[in-house]
Design a protein around this motif. Sequence first.
Motif, mmCIF file in Angstrom:
data_model
loop_
_atom_site.group_PDB
_atom_site.id
_atom_site.type_symbol
_atom_site.label_atom_id
_atom_site.label_comp_id
_atom_site.label_asym_id
_atom_site.label_seq_id
_atom_site.Cartn_x
_atom_site.Cartn_y
_atom_site.Cartn_z
ATOM 1 N N ARG A 29 0.825 -1.220 0.000
ATOM 2 C CA ARG A 29 0.000 0.000 0.000
ATOM 3 C C ARG A 29 0.856 1.266 0.000
ATOM 4 N N ARG A 30 1.894 1.249 -0.842
ATOM 5 C CA ARG A 30 2.776 2.403 -0.978
ATOM 6 C C ARG A 30 2.388 3.254 -2.182
ATOM 7 N N ILE A 31 1.368 2.810 -2.936
ATOM 8 C CA ILE A 31 0.887 3.561 -4.092
ATOM 9 C C ILE A 31 -0.633 3.382 -4.164
ATOM 10 N N ARG A 32 -1.319 4.441 -4.626
ATOM 11 C CA ARG A 32 -2.779 4.360 -4.777
ATOM 12 C C ARG A 32 -3.130 3.441 -5.931
ATOM 13 N N TYR A 33 -4.217 2.719 -5.777
ATOM 14 C CA TYR A 33 -4.688 1.854 -6.861
ATOM 15 C C TYR A 33 -6.191 1.691 -6.783
ATOM 16 N N VAL A 34 -6.770 1.180 -7.863
ATOM 17 C CA VAL A 34 -8.211 0.967 -7.954
ATOM 18 C C VAL A 34 -8.437 -0.480 -8.362
ATOM 19 N N LYS A 35 -9.355 -1.146 -7.695
ATOM 20 C CA LYS A 35 -9.715 -2.511 -8.083
ATOM 21 C C LYS A 35 -10.961 -2.447 -8.951
ATOM 22 N N VAL A 36 -10.860 -3.030 -10.127
ATOM 23 C CA VAL A 36 -11.982 -3.108 -11.061
ATOM 24 C C VAL A 36 -12.232 -4.594 -11.260
ATOM 25 N N GLY A 37 -13.166 -5.123 -10.481
ATOM 26 C CA GLY A 37 -13.367 -6.570 -10.492
ATOM 27 C C GLY A 37 -12.121 -7.237 -9.944
ATOM 28 N N ARG A 38 -11.538 -8.123 -10.719
ATOM 29 C CA ARG A 38 -10.310 -8.777 -10.274
ATOM 30 C C ARG A 38 -9.063 -8.074 -10.794
ATOM 31 N N HIS A 39 -9.263 -7.015 -11.573
ATOM 32 C CA HIS A 39 -8.154 -6.265 -12.142
ATOM 33 C C HIS A 39 -7.739 -5.125 -11.225
ATOM 34 N N VAL A 40 -6.459 -4.799 -11.255
ATOM 35 C CA VAL A 40 -5.924 -3.682 -10.481
ATOM 36 C C VAL A 40 -5.434 -2.635 -11.468
ATOM 37 N N ARG A 41 -5.831 -1.395 -11.261
ATOM 38 C CA ARG A 41 -5.395 -0.292 -12.103
ATOM 39 C C ARG A 41 -4.804 0.797 -11.218
ATOM 40 N N ILE A 42 -3.757 1.411 -11.714
ATOM 41 C CA ILE A 42 -3.062 2.460 -10.970
ATOM 42 C C ILE A 42 -3.239 3.773 -11.726
ATOM 43 N N PRO A 43 -3.783 4.803 -11.059
ATOM 44 C CA PRO A 43 -3.936 6.091 -11.734
ATOM 45 C C PRO A 43 -2.564 6.652 -12.121
ATOM 46 N N GLU A 44 -2.484 7.246 -13.293
ATOM 47 C CA GLU A 44 -1.221 7.818 -13.755
ATOM 48 C C GLU A 44 -0.713 8.877 -12.778
ATOM 49 N N SER A 45 -1.628 9.623 -12.178
ATOM 50 C CA SER A 45 -1.227 10.648 -11.208
ATOM 51 C C SER A 45 -0.564 10.015 -9.977
ATOM 52 N N ALA A 46 -0.964 8.801 -9.609
ATOM 53 C CA ALA A 46 -0.346 8.118 -8.473
ATOM 54 C C ALA A 46 1.094 7.745 -8.789
ATOM 55 N N VAL A 47 1.354 7.368 -10.038
ATOM 56 C CA VAL A 47 2.721 7.042 -10.447
ATOM 57 C C VAL A 47 3.587 8.306 -10.402
ATOM 58 N N VAL A 48 3.043 9.411 -10.904
ATOM 59 C CA VAL A 48 3.769 10.685 -10.885
ATOM 60 C C VAL A 48 4.062 11.099 -9.443
ATOM 61 N N GLU A 49 3.078 10.990 -8.553
ATOM 62 C CA GLU A 49 3.278 11.325 -7.138
ATOM 63 C C GLU A 49 4.340 10.439 -6.508
ATOM 64 N N PHE A 50 4.312 9.150 -6.824
ATOM 65 C CA PHE A 50 5.292 8.214 -6.289
ATOM 66 C C PHE A 50 6.696 8.618 -6.719
ATOM 67 N N ILE A 51 6.874 8.953 -7.981
ATOM 68 C CA ILE A 51 8.190 9.348 -8.485
ATOM 69 C C ILE A 51 8.638 10.659 -7.836
ATOM 70 N N GLN A 52 7.749 11.636 -7.762
ATOM 71 C CA GLN A 52 8.097 12.930 -7.179
ATOM 72 C C GLN A 52 8.459 12.813 -5.705
ATOM 73 N N SER A 53 7.763 11.964 -4.974
ATOM 74 C CA SER A 53 8.026 11.845 -3.542
ATOM 75 C C SER A 53 9.341 11.137 -3.247
#
Length: 70
Positions: A29-53
Amino acid sequence: MTDRYLSVDQVAELLGTTARFPRRLIEERRIRYVKVGRHVRIPESAVVEFIQSRTVEPLRRPRSRWGRAA
């Protein structure tokens, strides 16, 4: 809703890692994500935040007037 949602493989490619790394970020749980059924999707903004932090800026030292001593 303008954010793009990326798969684990897309995030891995973006970060230049294997798919195992984004999966571990999700599990810890070090990055935001969304569960869509059994699939996991990561918002692009969460990746940008992760890199910036985790970006480390170089230290700026004042230069000596005479440069380095030999």
